[in-house]
Design a protein around this motif. Structure first.
Motif, PDB file in Angstrom:
ATOM      1  N   LEU A  21      -1.736  74.053 -39.993  1.00 40.65           N
ATOM      2  CA  LEU A  21      -0.940  73.138 -39.172  1.00 40.65           C
ATOM      3  C   LEU A  21      -1.567  71.751 -39.110  1.00 40.65           C
ATOM      4  O   LEU A  21      -0.865  70.739 -39.162  1.00 40.65           O
ATOM      5  CB  LEU A  21      -0.756  73.713 -37.772  1.00 40.65           C
ATOM      6  CG  LEU A  21       0.229  74.868 -37.651  1.00 40.65           C
ATOM      7  CD1 LEU A  21       0.251  75.398 -36.234  1.00 40.65           C
ATOM      8  CD2 LEU A  21       1.611  74.429 -38.073  1.00 40.65           C
ATOM      9  N   ALA A  22      -2.894  71.697 -39.013  1.00 42.42           N
ATOM     10  CA  ALA A  22      -3.561  70.392 -38.983  1.00 42.42           C
ATOM     11  C   ALA A  22      -3.338  69.652 -40.295  1.00 42.42           C
ATOM     12  O   ALA A  22      -3.035  68.447 -40.291  1.00 42.42           O
ATOM     13  CB  ALA A  22      -5.050  70.580 -38.720  1.00 42.42           C
ATOM     14  N   ASN A  23      -3.476  70.349 -41.405  1.00 39.62           N
ATOM     15  CA  ASN A  23      -3.221  69.715 -42.703  1.00 39.62           C
ATOM     16  C   ASN A  23      -1.772  69.266 -42.823  1.00 39.62           C
ATOM     17  O   ASN A  23      -1.493  68.186 -43.340  1.00 39.62           O
ATOM     18  CB  ASN A  23      -3.561  70.677 -43.841  1.00 39.62           C
ATOM     19  CG  ASN A  23      -5.053  70.824 -44.026  1.00 39.62           C
ATOM     20  OD1 ASN A  23      -5.816  69.939 -43.683  1.00 39.62           O
ATOM     21  ND2 ASN A  23      -5.459  71.959 -44.569  1.00 39.62           N
ATOM     22  N   LYS A  24      -0.859  70.096 -42.355  1.00 37.52           N
ATOM     23  CA  LYS A  24       0.555  69.749 -42.437  1.00 37.52           C
ATOM     24  C   LYS A  24       0.865  68.511 -41.594  1.00 37.52           C
ATOM     25  O   LYS A  24       1.616  67.636 -42.026  1.00 37.52           O
ATOM     26  CB  LYS A  24       1.383  70.935 -41.957  1.00 37.52           C
ATOM     27  CG  LYS A  24       2.838  70.783 -42.138  1.00 37.52           C
ATOM     28  CD  LYS A  24       3.297  71.816 -43.103  1.00 37.52           C
ATOM     29  CE  LYS A  24       4.786  71.766 -43.217  1.00 37.52           C
ATOM     30  NZ  LYS A  24       5.193  71.795 -44.578  1.00 37.52           N
ATOM     31  N   ILE A  25       0.285  68.414 -40.412  1.00 37.87           N
ATOM     32  CA  ILE A  25       0.517  67.254 -39.549  1.00 37.87           C
ATOM     33  C   ILE A  25      -0.052  65.992 -40.170  1.00 37.87           C
ATOM     34  O   ILE A  25       0.610  64.948 -40.207  1.00 37.87           O
ATOM     35  CB  ILE A  25      -0.068  67.512 -38.143  1.00 37.87           C
ATOM     36  CG1 ILE A  25       0.767  68.570 -37.422  1.00 37.87           C
ATOM     37  CG2 ILE A  25      -0.126  66.229 -37.329  1.00 37.87           C
ATOM     38  CD1 ILE A  25       0.152  69.068 -36.144  1.00 37.87           C
ATOM     39  N   VAL A  26      -1.260  66.069 -40.688  1.00 39.17           N
ATOM     40  CA  VAL A  26      -1.887  64.890 -41.300  1.00 39.17           C
ATOM     41  C   VAL A  26      -1.110  64.451 -42.531  1.00 39.17           C
ATOM     42  O   VAL A  26      -0.823  63.261 -42.714  1.00 39.17           O
ATOM     43  CB  VAL A  26      -3.367  65.180 -41.643  1.00 39.17           C
ATOM     44  CG1 VAL A  26      -3.938  64.098 -42.535  1.00 39.17           C
ATOM     45  CG2 VAL A  26      -4.180  65.310 -40.383  1.00 39.17           C
ATOM     46  N   LEU A  27      -0.731  65.375 -43.382  1.00 40.33           N
ATOM     47  CA  LEU A  27       0.012  65.011 -44.586  1.00 40.33           C
ATOM     48  C   LEU A  27       1.408  64.482 -44.263  1.00 40.33           C
ATOM     49  O   LEU A  27       1.882  63.555 -44.925  1.00 40.33           O
ATOM     50  CB  LEU A  27       0.092  66.212 -45.530  1.00 40.33           C
ATOM     51  CG  LEU A  27      -1.227  66.598 -46.190  1.00 40.33           C
ATOM     52  CD1 LEU A  27      -1.047  67.852 -47.035  1.00 40.33           C
ATOM     53  CD2 LEU A  27      -1.772  65.470 -47.028  1.00 40.33           C
ATOM     54  N   SER A  28       2.046  65.043 -43.251  1.00 35.40           N
ATOM     55  CA  SER A  28       3.353  64.517 -42.838  1.00 35.40           C
ATOM     56  C   SER A  28       3.229  63.097 -42.316  1.00 35.40           C
ATOM     57  O   SER A  28       4.049  62.224 -42.637  1.00 35.40           O
ATOM     58  CB  SER A  28       3.977  65.407 -41.766  1.00 35.40           C
ATOM     59  OG  SER A  28       4.199  66.684 -42.270  1.00 35.40           O
ATOM     60  N   ILE A  32       4.981  59.850 -44.082  1.00 35.68           N
ATOM     61  CA  ILE A  32       5.950  59.028 -43.357  1.00 35.68           C
ATOM     62  C   ILE A  32       5.485  57.582 -43.234  1.00 35.68           C
ATOM     63  O   ILE A  32       6.292  56.655 -43.285  1.00 35.68           O
ATOM     64  CB  ILE A  32       6.232  59.641 -41.973  1.00 35.68           C
ATOM     65  CG1 ILE A  32       7.004  60.949 -42.144  1.00 35.68           C
ATOM     66  CG2 ILE A  32       7.014  58.700 -41.083  1.00 35.68           C
ATOM     67  CD1 ILE A  32       7.156  61.734 -40.863  1.00 35.68           C
ATOM     68  N   THR A  33       4.185  57.357 -43.083  1.00 28.98           N
ATOM     69  CA  THR A  33       3.715  56.002 -42.827  1.00 28.98           C
ATOM     70  C   THR A  33       3.153  55.297 -44.058  1.00 28.98           C
ATOM     71  O   THR A  33       3.458  54.135 -44.299  1.00 28.98           O
ATOM     72  CB  THR A  33       2.631  56.006 -41.738  1.00 28.98           C
ATOM     73  OG1 THR A  33       1.567  56.849 -42.154  1.00 28.98           O
ATOM     74  CG2 THR A  33       3.175  56.476 -40.425  1.00 28.98           C
ATOM     75  N   VAL A  34       2.355  55.971 -44.848  1.00 25.82           N
ATOM     76  CA  VAL A  34       1.649  55.297 -45.929  1.00 25.82           C
ATOM     77  C   VAL A  34       2.475  55.233 -47.205  1.00 25.82           C
ATOM     78  O   VAL A  34       2.474  54.212 -47.897  1.00 25.82           O
ATOM     79  CB  VAL A  34       0.289  55.984 -46.190  1.00 25.82           C
ATOM     80  CG1 VAL A  34      -0.411  55.409 -47.378  1.00 25.82           C
ATOM     81  CG2 VAL A  34      -0.587  55.874 -44.951  1.00 25.82           C
ATOM     82  N   LEU A  35       3.193  56.284 -47.540  1.00 27.49           N
ATOM     83  CA  LEU A  35       3.941  56.322 -48.790  1.00 27.49           C
ATOM     84  C   LEU A  35       4.968  55.194 -48.906  1.00 27.49           C
ATOM     85  O   LEU A  35       5.040  54.557 -49.965  1.00 27.49           O
ATOM     86  CB  LEU A  35       4.608  57.682 -48.975  1.00 27.49           C
ATOM     87  CG  LEU A  35       5.331  57.878 -50.299  1.00 27.49           C
ATOM     88  CD1 LEU A  35       4.342  57.857 -51.456  1.00 27.49           C
ATOM     89  CD2 LEU A  35       6.109  59.162 -50.293  1.00 27.49           C
ATOM     90  N   PRO A  36       5.766  54.878 -47.874  1.00 24.63           N
ATOM     91  CA  PRO A  36       6.694  53.748 -48.024  1.00 24.63           C
ATOM     92  C   PRO A  36       5.982  52.417 -48.273  1.00 24.63           C
ATOM     93  O   PRO A  36       6.479  51.586 -49.034  1.00 24.63           O
ATOM     94  CB  PRO A  36       7.447  53.719 -46.691  1.00 24.63           C
ATOM     95  CG  PRO A  36       7.351  55.091 -46.170  1.00 24.63           C
ATOM     96  CD  PRO A  36       6.031  55.613 -46.630  1.00 24.63           C
ATOM     97  N   ILE A  37       4.826  52.224 -47.668  1.00 21.65           N
ATOM     98  CA  ILE A  37       4.084  50.983 -47.892  1.00 21.65           C
ATOM     99  C   ILE A  37       3.591  50.912 -49.331  1.00 21.65           C
ATOM    100  O   ILE A  37       3.704  49.870 -49.991  1.00 21.65           O
ATOM    101  CB  ILE A  37       2.916  50.880 -46.896  1.00 21.65           C
ATOM    102  CG1 ILE A  37       3.445  50.770 -45.473  1.00 21.65           C
ATOM    103  CG2 ILE A  37       2.037  49.674 -47.227  1.00 21.65           C
ATOM    104  CD1 ILE A  37       2.386  50.911 -44.418  1.00 21.65           C
ATOM    105  N   VAL A  38       3.075  52.011 -49.836  1.00 20.27           N
ATOM    106  CA  VAL A  38       2.593  52.041 -51.219  1.00 20.27           C
ATOM    107  C   VAL A  38       3.746  51.817 -52.193  1.00 20.27           C
ATOM    108  O   VAL A  38       3.624  51.053 -53.150  1.00 20.27           O
ATOM    109  CB  VAL A  38       1.862  53.371 -51.496  1.00 20.27           C
ATOM    110  CG1 VAL A  38       1.568  53.541 -52.969  1.00 20.27           C
ATOM    111  CG2 VAL A  38       0.585  53.454 -50.692  1.00 20.27           C
ATOM    112  N   LEU A  39       4.877  52.471 -51.952  1.00 22.06           N
ATOM    113  CA  LEU A  39       6.034  52.287 -52.829  1.00 22.06           C
ATOM    114  C   LEU A  39       6.573  50.863 -52.760  1.00 22.06           C
ATOM    115  O   LEU A  39       6.991  50.300 -53.775  1.00 22.06           O
ATOM    116  CB  LEU A  39       7.126  53.291 -52.472  1.00 22.06           C
ATOM    117  CG  LEU A  39       6.811  54.746 -52.805  1.00 22.06           C
ATOM    118  CD1 LEU A  39       7.950  55.642 -52.361  1.00 22.06           C
ATOM    119  CD2 LEU A  39       6.526  54.924 -54.276  1.00 22.06           C
TER     120      LEU A  39
END
Length: 105
Positions: A21-28, A32-39
């Motif tokens: 669950l901790a990994n899932k929360i961090v990756l989510s 949601i936040t970093v991937l759009p900025i990188v793209l």
């Protein structure tokens, strides 16, 4: 003895579930936040590269349309260029939606 084995198994499962669950929360959160900025930065670099390539291949004496007088006033006050942008976006959205299978459009 069975209760002890069951308690131990549930303790191990609880540890794995918490880490999952901790990994899932961090990756989510990162998705949601970093991937759009990188793209966005990647798209900006690509468009900038394409624009610079286009500018470098165009001749210097290329005439650009200049709107003056009544034409400029009409284009500015009737928002003609902005309306063309909205129409182009609507057409692109329509084409993208029609490319999705099993959706009628």
């Amino acid at each position: 003895m069975g209760a002890l084995i069951s308690a131990f198994a549930s303790f191990i499962a609880n540890i794995f579930m918490k880490s999952f669950l901790a990994n899932k929360i961090v990756l989510s959160f990162l998705f949601i936040t970093v991937l759009p900025i990188v793209l966005y930065n990647l798209a900006y670099e690509f468009i900038s590269l394409a624009y610079n390539l286009l500018i470098s291949t165009l001749p210097e004496e290329l005439e650009k349309p200049q709107f003056v007088g009544l034409a400029a006033w009409l284009l500015e006050n009737l928002y003609f260029l902005q309306s063309l942008s909205v129409i182009a976006s609507a057409i692109a959205t329509r084409v993208a939606i029609s490319a999705i299978p099993f959706i009628r459009g």
